[in-house]
Design a protein around this motif. Structure first.
Motif, PDB file in Angstrom:
ATOM      1  N   VAL A   1       0.871  -1.449  -0.284  1.00  0.00           N
ATOM      2  CA  VAL A   1       0.205   0.311  -0.113  1.00  0.00           C
ATOM      3  C   VAL A   1       0.729   1.053   0.453  1.00  0.00           C
ATOM      4  CG1 VAL A   1      -1.572   1.254   1.294  1.00  0.00           C
ATOM      5  CG2 VAL A   1      -1.888  -1.005   1.513  1.00  0.00           C
ATOM      6  N   ASN A   2       0.645   2.039  -1.080  1.00  0.00           N
ATOM      7  CA  ASN A   2       1.495   3.012  -0.892  1.00  0.00           C
ATOM      8  C   ASN A   2       1.200   4.306  -0.076  1.00  0.00           C
ATOM      9  OD1 ASN A   2       3.118   5.126  -2.309  1.00  0.00           O
ATOM     10  ND2 ASN A   2       3.386   4.883  -4.055  1.00  0.00           N
ATOM     11  N   ALA A   3       1.057   5.179   0.356  1.00  0.00           N
ATOM     12  CA  ALA A   3       0.692   6.376   1.045  1.00  0.00           C
ATOM     13  C   ALA A   3       0.279   7.919   0.307  1.00  0.00           C
ATOM     14  CB  ALA A   3       0.530   6.580   2.751  1.00  0.00           C
ATOM     15  N   THR A   4       1.529   7.769  -0.428  1.00  0.00           N
ATOM     16  CA  THR A   4       2.115   9.057  -0.494  1.00  0.00           C
ATOM     17  C   THR A   4       1.293   9.164  -2.786  1.00  0.00           C
ATOM     18  OG1 THR A   4       3.427   7.972  -1.997  1.00  0.00           O
ATOM     19  CG2 THR A   4       4.515   8.974  -0.160  1.00  0.00           C
ATOM     20  N   THR A   5       0.482   8.175  -2.791  1.00  0.00           N
ATOM     21  CA  THR A   5      -0.867   8.285  -3.395  1.00  0.00           C
ATOM     22  C   THR A   5      -1.682   9.141  -2.779  1.00  0.00           C
ATOM     23  OG1 THR A   5      -1.482   6.536  -2.933  1.00  0.00           O
ATOM     24  CG2 THR A   5      -0.349   6.330  -5.148  1.00  0.00           C
TER      25      THR A   5
END
Length: 635
Positions: free
Chosen positions: A174-178
């Motif tokens: 899961v990429n939070a920076t999106t």
């Protein structure tokens, strides 16, 4: 119980009549609740740390439960994060109503404790409720203020900035920076606020602000008191047991290490040094909004005082609220003003909205129930140190703001002497205590900062406890922080702060201030173990024929002793309510010529009627008794 209006309380206090409010200030810019809370994205992310203190061969993972606005995600708009990292989400609950996380069948959180999600998500924030390592669904083992706890919470900030790996329960990255701007504000009361202090002390990038409420700054100073054990709080091993969420036996090694590190004596050692965040204040990049009860007997004032001083020395942007309650969240003692102030604080530091909050007074201090005074800085500009000397051996002796100390005092240990008996009826001779009082004050006296006391003392034993209490004498109606609610009671009515869903409402029970009429109030306390007079890391016995000059700090305060009352200092030896039973049966001889009480005195000009503002009015409950029991808990 009967309730009385605030102005009646002020009349009983003898307060100056309040001036009419000034003309309304311009409306500040604020983020608006434009996003739908009911459709917000809710997800659980397992954030990998660099540690493996449960020894299972895989990186420990901290669970971050997230709620964020769906419309912002759909539009590609990134949002900042409000984060509360806590060990309490499953074992004990959060807030005045002890709310816990509630999960759906698929493991997604359907209810977050507290109002942060309800209020801030509609206003364009994400909210993250992180389970500290070893608690609830997180792996690793909770080490109570240590590396695992701090680095685990820090890893969540790193994940929100793309520097750590987060996965779903099935392992998908899961990429939070999106969706995250990377700007994080940590908040929390007690242990939650402590971890905010600790993570800020790492200097982690992206943590823009913290709001520590009744928070610890050094675990030694929570569990120990200048060489003695604090009996009012839970030990480190027992706290680990309380919050541990791992299967039986998983954390035995860590539990054993906590027991051996937090040795039963009062010495400061490497274990405590690793849990002292004050020396790392120079690494703090985040702004800090400190909130603390001056009468908090659980996480005592030493924690905000030393942390505040260290932050000031390093020019950290900061703000402070000091209340008359005990271990109480500002949501429960100044709700409407608190939510508004917190809203503007996060808008400024996380959204960059220039709403003027940093141009407002630095400090808000509660003088009486719901009566607040502001200061442009804290301690106030013009605060100076005044020496008060101890004179005579009568009942009471004289606490004089000038001249020299005189006489010699013999004080015999009285281990059964309660605080109430030690400080009450100052003109009565009682074994084991000595009271020194000023004459009746002819003008208000404001003490703002950290008092210190120096005694030139000889002990008949190799050590003894030395205790000093600062007391205001004069009957007045005050917040009763010794009652079970530590200054508040919970009502049946409710008020709502944010948006609700079918599973997570924003409504909380209202509270009332609990006030009592009393002949005195203890303002500050301080203790020293004689054999730790030169060092907290080791002991040196007191030679029974030698006088020692011993100095120690009392708890920091900002309190006003009104004209017509008296200021007193009460000296005793053993104080079993606040420090471990350490009675040696000593008799202490105190040379009053070599003894002095140093007080930080703020200008009385700051006490004009215009600065005393009752806002908003809170129902007041009269408690006819001043309950000597505490009933405090860490939460």
């Amino acid at each position: 119980m009967r309730r009385i209006p605030l102005l009646c309380v002020l009349a009983m206090l003898g307060a100056t009549a309040l001036a009419a409010p000034a003309s309304a200030a311009p409306v500040a810019l604020l983020s608006d609740p434009v996003y739908d809370y009911t459709t917000a994205i809710r997800e659980t992310v397992y954030v990998e740390t660099t540690l493996d203190n449960d020894g299972n061969g895989t990186p420990d993972k901290v669970v971050a439960d997230v709620i964020r606005p769906r419309e912002a995600a759909t539009a590609g708009v990134k949002v900042p994060v409000v984060m509360d990292a806590s060990p309490y989400y499953q074992c004990c609950g959060r807030g005045n109503e002890s709310e816990k996380k509630v999960y759906a069948a698929d493991g997604t959180v359907t209810k977050f404790p507290l109002y942060y999600d309800n209020f801030f998500v509609p206003r364009g924030y994400a909210f993250v409720a992180a389970d500290l390592a070893g608690t609830s669904r997180s792996t690793g083992c909770e080490d109570v203020g240590g590396t695992e706890e701090v680095q685990g919470a820090k890893a969540v900030v790193d994940w929100l900035n793309g520097r750590a790996v987060g996965r779903t329960a099935s392992g998908t990255i899961v990429n939070a920076t999106t969706w995250s701007t990377g700007k994080v504000g940590m908040i929390g009361k007690s242990w939650d606020g402590t971890i905010a202090n600790a993570v800020a002390a790492t200097g982690v990038q992206g943590l823009e602000t913290i709001v520590p409420i009744a928070a610890i700054s050094s675990w030694y100073d929570y569990n120990r008191v200048n060489g003695m054990v604090n009996p009012k709080v839970s030990s480190v091993p027992s706290l680990h047991t309380t919050v541990n969420g791992r299967p039986s036996g998983t954390c035995s090694a860590v539990s054993s290490a906590l027991s051996s590190g937090a040795v039963s004596n009062g010495n400061y050692n490497a274990f405590w040094a690793a849990r002292n965040y004050v020396p790392s204040a120079a690494s703090v990049h985040a702004s800090v909004f400190v909130v603390h009860g001056q009468n908090d007997l659980n996480v005592q004032g030493v924690h905000f005082g030393q942390w505040w001083d260290a932050l000031a020395a390093n020019n950290v942007p900061r703000k402070i609220w000091l209340s008359q309650e005990g271990h109480v969240d500002p949501f429960d003692f100044r709700r409407a003003t608190w939510v508004d102030t917190l809203h503007r604080w996060f808008d400024f530091w996380l959204k960059g909205i220039d709403n003027g909050i940093m141009s407002e007074p630095m400090a808000d201090v509660e003088r009486a129930a719901d009566v607040w005074q502001t200061s442009t800085q804290w301690p106030p500009s013009g605060t100076t140190t005044a020496n008060y000397v101890l004179q005579g051996t009568g009942n009471p002796g004289v606490l004089a703001p000038s001249g020299a100390g005189s006489g010699s005092l013999s004080l015999t240990d009285a281990p059964s002497l309660s605080e109430a008996n030690a400080v009450s009826s100052p003109t009565t001779a009682r074994t084991g205590r000595k009271v020194y009082q000023t004459p009746v004050l002819t003008s208000d006296l404001r003490i703002a900062g950290t008092p210190t006391i120096t005694l030139r003392v000889r002990s008949s034993k190799a050590t003894t406890t030395l205790t000093a209490k600062l007391v205001t004498y004069g009957t007045a109606t005050r917040v009763n922080y010794r009652a079970s609610g530590e200054g508040i009671s919970t009502l049946t009515s409710q008020s709502c702060w944010g948006s609700s869903s079918s599973t997570d409402d924003a409504c909380y029970k209202d509270t009332a201030k609990v006030v009592s009429s009393a002949a005195y109030q203890v303002l500050s306390r301080g203790w020293m173990d004689g054999q730790h007079r030169d060092s907290l890391t080791s002991t040196t016995a007191m030679n029974t024929s030698t006088y020692y000059t011993i100095t120690w700090k009392l708890r920091p305060i900002d309190q006003v002793i009104p004209a017509s009352q008296r200021l007193g200092v009460v000296l005793t030896l053993t104080d079993p309510e606040f420090v471990s039973a350490h009675s040696t049966g000593a008799t202490a001889t105190i040379d009053l010529a070599g003894s002095v009480l140093k007080l930080p005195i703020a200008p009385a000009t700051g006490l004009s009627a215009q600065t005393l503002t009752p806002q908003p009015l809170t129902p007041l409950v009269i408690d006819p008794s001043w309950n000597p029991s505490t009933g405090t808990r860490f939460q």
